[in-house]
Scaffold this motif. Structure first.
Motif, short mmCIF file in Angstrom:
data_model
loop_
_atom_site.label_atom_id
_atom_site.label_comp_id
_atom_site.label_asym_id
_atom_site.label_seq_id
_atom_site.Cartn_x
_atom_site.Cartn_y
_atom_site.Cartn_z
N THR A 185 34.49 -39.06 19.51
CA THR A 185 33.16 -38.74 19.58
C THR A 185 32.69 -37.46 19.34
O THR A 185 31.30 -37.05 18.92
CB THR A 185 32.66 -39.27 20.83
N ALA A 186 33.68 -36.55 19.34
CA ALA A 186 33.08 -34.96 19.04
C ALA A 186 33.37 -34.48 17.72
O ALA A 186 33.20 -33.42 17.36
CB ALA A 186 33.98 -34.22 20.06
N ILE A 187 33.76 -35.53 16.68
CA ILE A 187 34.03 -35.08 15.45
C ILE A 187 33.18 -34.55 14.65
O ILE A 187 33.08 -33.60 13.98
CB ILE A 187 34.69 -36.24 14.59
N THR A 188 31.65 -35.17 14.84
CA THR A 188 30.53 -34.34 14.00
C THR A 188 30.20 -32.99 14.52
O THR A 188 29.66 -32.50 13.67
CB THR A 188 29.33 -35.53 14.13
N ILE A 189 30.75 -32.85 15.82
CA ILE A 189 30.34 -31.56 16.36
C ILE A 189 31.36 -30.42 15.79
O ILE A 189 31.50 -29.25 15.22
CB ILE A 189 30.20 -31.58 17.78
N GLU A 190 32.76 -30.90 16.13
CA GLU A 190 33.83 -30.06 16.11
C GLU A 190 34.22 -29.71 14.72
O GLU A 190 34.58 -28.75 14.27
CB GLU A 190 35.00 -30.78 16.64
N LEU A 191 34.13 -30.85 13.62
CA LEU A 191 34.57 -30.50 12.43
C LEU A 191 33.85 -29.44 11.49
O LEU A 191 34.21 -28.48 11.00
CB LEU A 191 34.46 -31.85 11.50
N PRO A 192 32.18 -29.52 11.76
CA PRO A 192 31.57 -28.32 11.01
C PRO A 192 32.08 -27.01 11.68
O PRO A 192 31.93 -25.97 11.06
CB PRO A 192 30.03 -28.71 11.48
N ILE A 193 32.50 -26.99 12.95
CA ILE A 193 32.68 -25.60 13.67
C ILE A 193 34.16 -25.27 13.04
O ILE A 193 34.43 -24.03 12.58
CB ILE A 193 32.86 -25.74 15.16
N SER A 194 35.30 -26.23 13.04
CA SER A 194 36.70 -25.75 12.15
C SER A 194 36.39 -25.42 10.73
O SER A 194 37.10 -24.48 10.37
CB SER A 194 37.44 -26.98 12.75
N THR A 195 35.35 -26.35 10.15
CA THR A 195 35.43 -26.04 8.78
C THR A 195 35.04 -24.60 8.40
O THR A 195 35.24 -24.07 7.55
CB THR A 195 34.72 -27.03 8.09
N THR A 196 33.94 -24.22 9.26
CA THR A 196 33.22 -22.97 9.32
C THR A 196 34.51 -21.75 9.52
O THR A 196 34.60 -20.78 8.56
CB THR A 196 32.09 -22.74 10.04
N ILE A 197 35.22 -22.02 10.45
CA ILE A 197 36.12 -20.97 10.98
C ILE A 197 37.26 -20.97 9.65
O ILE A 197 37.53 -19.92 9.27
CB ILE A 197 36.99 -21.40 12.16
N MET A 198 37.60 -22.18 8.97
CA MET A 198 38.72 -22.13 8.09
C MET A 198 38.10 -21.51 6.71
O MET A 198 38.74 -20.79 5.92
CB MET A 198 39.06 -23.67 7.63
N LEU A 199 36.71 -21.89 6.36
CA LEU A 199 36.11 -21.15 5.06
C LEU A 199 36.03 -19.76 5.32
O LEU A 199 36.23 -19.11 4.15
CB LEU A 199 34.95 -21.89 4.94
N ARG A 200 35.59 -19.30 6.45
CA ARG A 200 35.72 -17.77 6.75
C ARG A 200 37.03 -17.21 6.67
O ARG A 200 37.31 -16.22 5.85
CB ARG A 200 35.24 -17.36 8.18
N SER A 201 38.18 -17.98 6.97
CA SER A 201 39.46 -17.50 6.74
C SER A 201 39.92 -17.53 5.24
O SER A 201 40.36 -16.65 4.84
CB SER A 201 40.52 -18.25 7.57
N ILE A 202 39.42 -18.48 4.43
CA ILE A 202 39.77 -18.78 3.05
C ILE A 202 38.82 -17.52 2.59
O ILE A 202 39.57 -16.95 1.44
CB ILE A 202 39.29 -19.83 2.34
N ALA A 203 37.72 -17.26 2.72
CA ALA A 203 37.00 -16.05 2.19
C ALA A 203 37.84 -14.88 2.45
O ALA A 203 37.59 -13.60 1.60
CB ALA A 203 35.78 -15.95 2.77
N ASP A 204 38.20 -14.70 3.78
CA ASP A 204 39.12 -13.26 4.10
C ASP A 204 40.19 -13.08 3.00
O ASP A 204 40.48 -12.23 2.70
CB ASP A 204 39.39 -13.62 5.55
N ILE A 205 41.00 -14.28 2.93
CA ILE A 205 41.88 -14.23 2.12
C ILE A 205 41.50 -13.74 0.60
O ILE A 205 42.33 -13.31 -0.34
CB ILE A 205 42.85 -15.62 2.13
#
Length: 266
Positions: free
Chosen positions: A99-119
């Motif tokens: 039930t939390a996937i629509t909330i959790e996925l955008p958050i985790s994806t943002t964190i991952m994209l920020r990490s990818i941008a950092d790399i």
């Protein structure tokens, strides 16, 4: 121009990352069980809306993840910090289940994209360039290069996405995004989301295993971001080699390395 021994080693290591095991195989080795079997019994509404969920996650994460980072080259990417926050969001998602996937996925994806941008910044990419922003998003489409029939391999996927990403970066580089420009960017995001939805489905399947809960959710997200960090390091190390040599020469040596690998290793 001939490759130095060190650059050739970097190319080989990148190829080994980009052409080898999928996210699901990493999860299976860590938490046990075949993730693919769990995917088959995901609720229908989740399976049907997965593309929409992943596309929305990519769209929401784009500006917040990249535009808040300084475009200046950094010494070391903050991989561990991003893993911690990804694990934290996974723990929350694991505690509340599907039930939390629509909330959790955008958050985790943002964190991952920020990490990818950092790399990307670490490898000399300028984050203020729209081309770099799309190259960061491209990483989400590079997982499991062995699953797409004739569309196999890192360079095959890059070729398929090339026009859409180039058109989208052109639109993002303009002072204002028109309705037509937004449509072009959306089309590129849809292409990436279609491929990103594969590892996302594996992540959801693993997190839906009842016995895992919050701790399992954190573990899965830790593995998830680690996987994409590895892809990002490989992707942007190759892009740096392409700038230092030529894209054609890098691709030639990449394919030569793959051809020399034993079939069992590939």
């Amino acid at each position: 121009m001939k490759f130095t021994a060190n650059d050739l080693l970097i190319l080989h290591q990148a190829a080994d990352v980009l052409e080898n095991p999928s996210f699901s195989s990493r999860v299976t080795k860590t938490v046990g069980g075949a993730v693919e079997k769990t995917i088959a019994i995901l609720p229908a509404q989740v399976s049907l809306s997965l593309n929409d969920i992943t596309r929305t996650a990519l769209e929401k994460s784009l500006e917040g993840a990249i535009f808040t980072l300084n475009s200046r080259k950094s010494s070391i990417p903050f991989n561990k910090t991003h893993k911690f926050f990804a694990g934290l969001s996974g723990a929350i998602g694991g505690a509340f289940g599907l039930t939390a996937i629509t909330i959790e996925l955008p958050i985790s994806t943002t964190i991952m994209l920020r990490s990818i941008a950092d790399i990307a910044r670490f490898y000399g990419e300028n984050l203020s360039h729209s081309n770099t922003k799309m190259a960061c998003l491209e990483v989400f489409a590079l997982s499991d290069t062995t699953r797409h029939g004739s569309e196999t391999g890192y360079y095959a996927i890059r070729s398929i996405l090339a026009k859409g990403l180039t058109d989208a970066s052109t639109q993002l580089g303009k002072p204002a995004l028109t309705k037509e420009g937004a449509s072009i960017v959306n089309k590129a995001l849809n292409q990436i989301a279609a491929r990103f939805s594969i590892p996302v489905s594996e992540k959801i399947a693993a997190q839906s295993i009842p016995v895992l809960g919050a701790i399992g959710g954190a573990t899965i997200n830790f593995l998830f971001i680690s996987y994409f960090q590895d892809l990002a390091h490989a992707h942007f190390s190759l892009r740096r080699l392409e700038r230092n040599y030529t894209p054609e020469l890098v691709k030639l040596n990449y394919q030569k390395h793959l051809a020399e690998l034993p079939l069992l290793v590939r």
